[in-house]
Design an enzyme around this catalytic site. Structure first.
Site, PDB file in Angstrom:
ATOM      1  N   ARG A 204       0.825  -1.214   0.000  1.00  0.00           N
ATOM      2  CA  ARG A 204       0.000   0.000   0.000  1.00  0.00           C
ATOM      3  C   ARG A 204       0.861   1.267   0.000  1.00  0.00           C
ATOM      4  NH1 ARG A 204      -5.246  -0.229   2.079  1.00  0.00           N
ATOM      5  NH2 ARG A 204      -4.926   1.683   3.249  1.00  0.00           N
ATOM      6  N   ARG A 208       9.424   5.061  -3.368  1.00  0.00           N
ATOM      7  CA  ARG A 208       9.551   5.720  -4.671  1.00  0.00           C
ATOM      8  C   ARG A 208      10.955   6.280  -4.820  1.00  0.00           C
ATOM      9  NH1 ARG A 208       4.779   9.645  -2.646  1.00  0.00           N
ATOM     10  NH2 ARG A 208       3.271   7.956  -2.481  1.00  0.00           N
ATOM     11  N   ARG A 281      -8.307  -6.510  13.391  1.00  0.00           N
ATOM     12  CA  ARG A 281      -7.540  -5.645  14.269  1.00  0.00           C
ATOM     13  C   ARG A 281      -8.388  -4.446  14.667  1.00  0.00           C
ATOM     14  NH1 ARG A 281      -3.590  -6.333  17.881  1.00  0.00           N
ATOM     15  NH2 ARG A 281      -2.041  -4.663  17.867  1.00  0.00           N
ATOM     16  N   ARG A 311      -0.027   6.896  15.214  1.00  0.00           N
ATOM     17  CA  ARG A 311       0.029   8.168  14.484  1.00  0.00           C
ATOM     18  C   ARG A 311      -0.889   9.187  15.142  1.00  0.00           C
ATOM     19  NH1 ARG A 311      -2.955   5.810   8.960  1.00  0.00           N
ATOM     20  NH2 ARG A 311      -4.901   5.278   9.983  1.00  0.00           N
ATOM     21  N   GLU A 331      -4.126   7.177  17.518  1.00  0.00           N
ATOM     22  CA  GLU A 331      -4.636   5.816  17.305  1.00  0.00           C
ATOM     23  C   GLU A 331      -3.796   4.795  18.080  1.00  0.00           C
ATOM     24  OE1 GLU A 331      -5.503   5.034  13.017  1.00  0.00           O
ATOM     25  OE2 GLU A 331      -5.204   7.198  12.872  1.00  0.00           O
ATOM     26  N   TYR A 376      -8.909  -5.808   2.945  1.00  0.00           N
ATOM     27  CA  TYR A 376      -8.389  -4.528   3.417  1.00  0.00           C
ATOM     28  C   TYR A 376      -8.645  -3.483   2.333  1.00  0.00           C
ATOM     29  CZ  TYR A 376      -4.629  -1.602   5.568  1.00  0.00           C
ATOM     30  OH  TYR A 376      -3.883  -0.616   6.178  1.00  0.00           O
ATOM     31  N   ASP A 378      -9.987   0.142   0.691  1.00  0.00           N
ATOM     32  CA  ASP A 378     -10.186   1.570   0.919  1.00  0.00           C
ATOM     33  C   ASP A 378     -11.594   1.956   0.466  1.00  0.00           C
ATOM     34  OD1 ASP A 378      -7.786   2.247   2.115  1.00  0.00           O
ATOM     35  OD2 ASP A 378      -6.758   2.438   0.196  1.00  0.00           O
TER      36      ASP A 378
HETATM   37  P1  FAD Z   1     -17.991   0.041   7.594  1.00  0.00           P
HETATM   38  O1  FAD Z   1     -17.729   1.477   7.379  1.00  0.00           O
HETATM   39  O2  FAD Z   1     -17.302  -0.659   8.718  1.00  0.00           O
HETATM   40  O3  FAD Z   1     -19.576  -0.137   7.745  1.00  0.00           O
HETATM   41  C1  FAD Z   1     -20.154  -1.334   8.189  1.00  0.00           C
HETATM   42  C2  FAD Z   1     -21.310  -0.960   9.109  1.00  0.00           C
HETATM   43  O4  FAD Z   1     -22.045  -2.154   9.423  1.00  0.00           O
HETATM   44  C3  FAD Z   1     -20.836  -0.382  10.431  1.00  0.00           C
HETATM   45  O5  FAD Z   1     -21.332   0.924  10.608  1.00  0.00           O
HETATM   46  C4  FAD Z   1     -21.367  -1.356  11.475  1.00  0.00           C
HETATM   47  O6  FAD Z   1     -21.836  -0.717  12.654  1.00  0.00           O
HETATM   48  C5  FAD Z   1     -22.519  -2.026  10.739  1.00  0.00           C
HETATM   49  N1  FAD Z   1     -22.824  -3.365  11.249  1.00  0.00           N
HETATM   50  C6  FAD Z   1     -21.960  -4.403  11.372  1.00  0.00           C
HETATM   51  N2  FAD Z   1     -22.605  -5.459  11.887  1.00  0.00           N
HETATM   52  C7  FAD Z   1     -23.896  -5.095  12.079  1.00  0.00           C
HETATM   53  C8  FAD Z   1     -25.040  -5.751  12.597  1.00  0.00           C
HETATM   54  N3  FAD Z   1     -25.004  -7.028  13.036  1.00  0.00           N
HETATM   55  N4  FAD Z   1     -26.219  -5.074  12.654  1.00  0.00           N
HETATM   56  C9  FAD Z   1     -26.280  -3.781  12.248  1.00  0.00           C
HETATM   57  N5  FAD Z   1     -25.208  -3.108  11.758  1.00  0.00           N
HETATM   58  C10 FAD Z   1     -24.038  -3.759  11.678  1.00  0.00           C
HETATM   59  N6  FAD Z   1     -10.162   4.302   3.443  1.00  0.00           N
HETATM   60  C11 FAD Z   1      -9.726   5.231   2.558  1.00  0.00           C
HETATM   61  O7  FAD Z   1     -10.100   5.174   1.374  1.00  0.00           O
HETATM   62  N7  FAD Z   1      -8.899   6.257   2.943  1.00  0.00           N
HETATM   63  C12 FAD Z   1      -8.481   6.399   4.219  1.00  0.00           C
HETATM   64  O8  FAD Z   1      -7.751   7.338   4.545  1.00  0.00           O
HETATM   65  C13 FAD Z   1      -8.925   5.432   5.179  1.00  0.00           C
HETATM   66  N8  FAD Z   1      -8.522   5.533   6.456  1.00  0.00           N
HETATM   67  C14 FAD Z   1      -8.971   4.622   7.367  1.00  0.00           C
HETATM   68  C15 FAD Z   1      -8.562   4.768   8.700  1.00  0.00           C
HETATM   69  C16 FAD Z   1      -9.017   3.870   9.647  1.00  0.00           C
HETATM   70  C17 FAD Z   1      -8.557   4.042  11.082  1.00  0.00           C
HETATM   71  C18 FAD Z   1      -9.865   2.796   9.266  1.00  0.00           C
HETATM   72  C19 FAD Z   1     -10.334   1.808  10.307  1.00  0.00           C
HETATM   73  C20 FAD Z   1     -10.265   2.647   7.951  1.00  0.00           C
HETATM   74  C21 FAD Z   1      -9.824   3.554   6.985  1.00  0.00           C
HETATM   75  N9  FAD Z   1     -10.222   3.463   5.661  1.00  0.00           N
HETATM   76  C22 FAD Z   1      -9.781   4.382   4.747  1.00  0.00           C
HETATM   77  C23 FAD Z   1     -11.075   2.354   5.187  1.00  0.00           C
HETATM   78  C24 FAD Z   1     -12.559   2.732   5.204  1.00  0.00           C
HETATM   79  O9  FAD Z   1     -12.949   2.971   6.539  1.00  0.00           O
HETATM   80  C25 FAD Z   1     -13.353   1.562   4.620  1.00  0.00           C
HETATM   81  O10 FAD Z   1     -12.927   1.256   3.316  1.00  0.00           O
HETATM   82  C26 FAD Z   1     -14.845   1.830   4.541  1.00  0.00           C
HETATM   83  O11 FAD Z   1     -15.325   2.603   5.604  1.00  0.00           O
HETATM   84  C27 FAD Z   1     -15.534   0.486   4.529  1.00  0.00           C
HETATM   85  O12 FAD Z   1     -16.925   0.657   4.382  1.00  0.00           O
HETATM   86  P2  FAD Z   1     -17.870  -0.582   4.743  1.00  0.00           P
HETATM   87  O13 FAD Z   1     -19.246  -0.159   4.435  1.00  0.00           O
HETATM   88  O14 FAD Z   1     -17.352  -1.811   4.109  1.00  0.00           O
HETATM   89  O15 FAD Z   1     -17.667  -0.830   6.303  1.00  0.00           O
HETATM   90  N1  UDP Z   2       3.302   1.306   7.761  1.00  0.00           N
HETATM   91  C1  UDP Z   2       4.562   1.340   8.330  1.00  0.00           C
HETATM   92  N2  UDP Z   2       5.095   2.553   8.671  1.00  0.00           N
HETATM   93  C2  UDP Z   2       4.436   3.715   8.457  1.00  0.00           C
HETATM   94  C3  UDP Z   2       3.160   3.671   7.864  1.00  0.00           C
HETATM   95  C4  UDP Z   2       2.620   2.446   7.531  1.00  0.00           C
HETATM   96  O1  UDP Z   2       5.185   0.303   8.547  1.00  0.00           O
HETATM   97  O2  UDP Z   2       4.981   4.796   8.793  1.00  0.00           O
HETATM   98  C5  UDP Z   2       2.736  -0.018   7.402  1.00  0.00           C
HETATM   99  C6  UDP Z   2       1.815  -0.564   8.499  1.00  0.00           C
HETATM  100  O3  UDP Z   2       1.939  -1.968   8.539  1.00  0.00           O
HETATM  101  C7  UDP Z   2       0.450  -0.151   7.988  1.00  0.00           C
HETATM  102  C8  UDP Z   2       0.619  -0.356   6.486  1.00  0.00           C
HETATM  103  O4  UDP Z   2       1.959   0.092   6.228  1.00  0.00           O
HETATM  104  O5  UDP Z   2      -0.560  -0.949   8.527  1.00  0.00           O
HETATM  105  C9  UDP Z   2      -0.344   0.373   5.601  1.00  0.00           C
HETATM  106  O6  UDP Z   2      -0.292   1.761   5.904  1.00  0.00           O
HETATM  107  P1  UDP Z   2      -1.578   2.690   5.685  1.00  0.00           P
HETATM  108  O7  UDP Z   2      -1.166   4.083   5.985  1.00  0.00           O
HETATM  109  O8  UDP Z   2      -2.132   2.394   4.352  1.00  0.00           O
HETATM  110  O9  UDP Z   2      -2.549   2.165   6.830  1.00  0.00           O
HETATM  111  P2  UDP Z   2      -4.053   2.602   7.202  1.00  0.00           P
HETATM  112  O10 UDP Z   2      -4.193   4.066   6.858  1.00  0.00           O
HETATM  113  O11 UDP Z   2      -4.955   1.701   6.417  1.00  0.00           O
HETATM  114  O12 UDP Z   2      -4.118   2.345   8.671  1.00  0.00           O
END
Ligand code: FAD
Ligand code: UDP
Length: 408
Positions: A204, A208, A281, A311, A331, A376, A378
């Site tokens: 991911r 570069r 996780r 971070r 986090e 995993y 986005d």
């Molecule tokens: P979710 O957003 O998890 O939605 C699923 C929903 O189902 C939840 O609200 C949950 O409450 C509900 N649910 C589950 N089980 C039940 C049940 N039994 N009954 C009723 N409701 C239920 N993506 C990016 O593109 N850019 C980013 O910078 C980025 N940063 C992230 C940072 C973090 C810390 C995390 C955790 C994720 C990040 N993501 C990012 C990924 C992004 O969050 C996901 O791709 C996206 O939100 C997934 O959407 P989803 O609908 O699959 O799941």
């Molecule tokens: N990672 C790392 N060092 C960093 C940033 C990311 O080793 O400074 C690794 C780590 O395992 C992380 C993965 O690269 O889970 C993907 O990073 P990303 O920023 O895409 O994670 P997310 O935003 O999904 O938490």
């Protein structure tokens, strides 16, 4: 249970203040039976619900066990009035024009190129690893891509078959950069050594040879102008859609008449953990508002080798909001808690496959999103997947299982 007593509808948002949960306003005259029950109001559930309502004329009930829409992308104004992301920083980026065109029906965009610095050896250095990173870290003067490629080649370790996240990094940039930027961050984030994680995790953030200090290189990088929650409100504002929050689908599935089920929660939970628990996780988020206008030089600072958190994010960089104070989130990775990340490694993939086989045999039921397909993904990838699942739902004959998700 009488559904009409508890259901809520989503009104068209006409107020920019997202601290008022507009979608949660009760209305009379509910639809009492539905074509589709959608479990989860995150990207997967909201996109599918919107398409089914607007393109296929279906009556849809969306439920979520959380008290809000937008899933993990949920944002809101905190007590200081600063727009923050409850579940950690969400930055939208994609190369998929189709996904941008779809979401642009529900939001305008605020251009934003994401920047991340990692604190290493007392310096704040650009991530992903680039020519700028090694020049600043080692005091080098690599002037072009060729010079940097030659440097990486001189420190890289040969790996015959790149399988793990350790392999993919040391085979490109060698052990010192791996130790300084990747090993400890990854151990903290996943509770696993990079050698125990699929190479896809570190793929991911590929190193570069140029000096591009943006975190993502995608052609489209922007944030929804009024925030994610506002965008979701508009998606779910269709008259055929009812949203019920604070409700686990298990309370509804047997009492709300519906023909089709769309499930976006954890797939192992759906099948009663019958092949064992899939690891997800988790994270704990610590939000703080600080009495300063700026807390750090870029939106995200990573701490690979210090502290218990991975971070710290300063939200005003993401949103462009002007405010005399600033809000940040730390986090802290956790083994237990809400499921946020599927853990990409072979044993988990093989357990998931067993659940997927069951899913493929379950009639009138469709699985989508990061938790239900154990990938995993986005946000843009979830939107793309959801648009494809919508097509599957429309094309799958009633009484049949979902059959065409294998390639996704
Ligand atoms: P979710 O957003 O998890 O939605 C699923 C929903 O189902 C939840 O609200 C949950 O409450 C509900 N649910 C589950 N089980 C039940 C049940 N039994 N009954 C009723 N409701 C239920 N993506 C990016 O593109 N850019 C980013 O910078 C980025 N940063 C992230 C940072 C973090 C810390 C995390 C955790 C994720 C990040 N993501 C990012 C990924 C992004 O969050 C996901 O791709 C996206 O939100 C997934 O959407 P989803 O609908 O699959 O799941
Ligand atoms: N990672 C790392 N060092 C960093 C940033 C990311 O080793 O400074 C690794 C780590 O395992 C992380 C993965 O690269 O889970 C993907 O990073 P990303 O920023 O895409 O994670 P997310 O935003 O999904 O938490």
């Amino acid at each position: 249970m009488n559904v009409s007593e508890v259901a809520v509808d989503v009104p068209v948002p006409d107020h920019p203040d997202q601290s008022i949960p507009l979608w949660n306003v009760p209305r009379v005259g509910f639809i009492r039976d539905y074509d589709v029950l959608v479990v989860g109001a995150g990207f997967a559930g909201a996109v599918i619900a919107e398409r089914l309502a607007s393109q296929a004329g279906k009556r849809v009930l969306v439920c979520d066990r959380r008290p809000h829409i937008a899933g993990n992308a949920y944002d809101h104004h905190d007590e200081a009035g600063i727009l923050v992301h409850k579940y950690g920083p969400h930055i939208f980026h994609t190369n998929a024009a189709r996904v941008v065109a779809y979401l642009s029906q529900f939001t305008e965009w605020h251009p934003y190129s994401h920047r991340v610095l990692a604190q290493v050896d007392g310096k704040l250095l650009p991530m992903p690893i680039s020519r700028a990173t090694v020049n600043e870290l080692y005091g080098l003067d690599l002037r072009d891509d060729e010079a940097c490629a030659a440097y990486f080649a001189s420190v890289a370790e040969p790996v015959s078959h790149v399988r793990t996240s350790e392999d993919i990094v040391v085979s490109k940039v060698g052990r010192d950069l791996y130790e300084k930027f990747v090993r400890n961050y990854t151990r903290k984030q996943w509770g696993l050594d990079p050698s125990e994680l699929d190479s896809s995790v570190l793929a991911r953030i590929a190193p570069r040879t140029n000096e591009d200090v943006r975190y993502f290189t995608d052609s489209f990088q922007a944030m929804p102008r009024d925030g994610f929650t506002a965008m979701f409100s508009r998606m779910l504002a269709h008259p055929n859609i009812t949203v019920r929050l604070g409700s686990d689908f298990r309370e509804l599935v047997d009492v709300v008449p519906h023909r089709t089920l769309v499930y976006t929660g954890p797939i192992d939970e759906f099948f009663g953990l019958r092949f064992g628990k899939l690891p997800y996780r988790s994270l704990e988020f610590r939000h703080e508002t600080l009495p300063v206008e700026r807390a750090q030089p870029v939106a995200v600072v990573n701490y690979p080798n210090d502290y218990d958190y991975t971070r710290r994010t300063e939200f005003k960089y993401l949103t462009g909001q002007a405010h005399p104070m600033t809000s940040v989130v730390y986090e802290f990775p956790r083994a237990e808690g809400d499921p946020y990340y599927p853990v990409p490694r072979p044993e988990n993939t093989s357990t998931y496959r067993k659940y997927k086989e069951l899913a493929d045999q379950t009639p009138d039921t469709f699985f989508a999103g990061r938790l239900a397909t154990y990938r995993y993904l986005d946000m843009h990838q979830v939107v793309g997947q959801a648009l494809a699942v919508f097509q599957d739902i429309v094309e799958t004959p009633v009484g049949q299982p979902a059959s065409s998700l294998v390639a996704r």
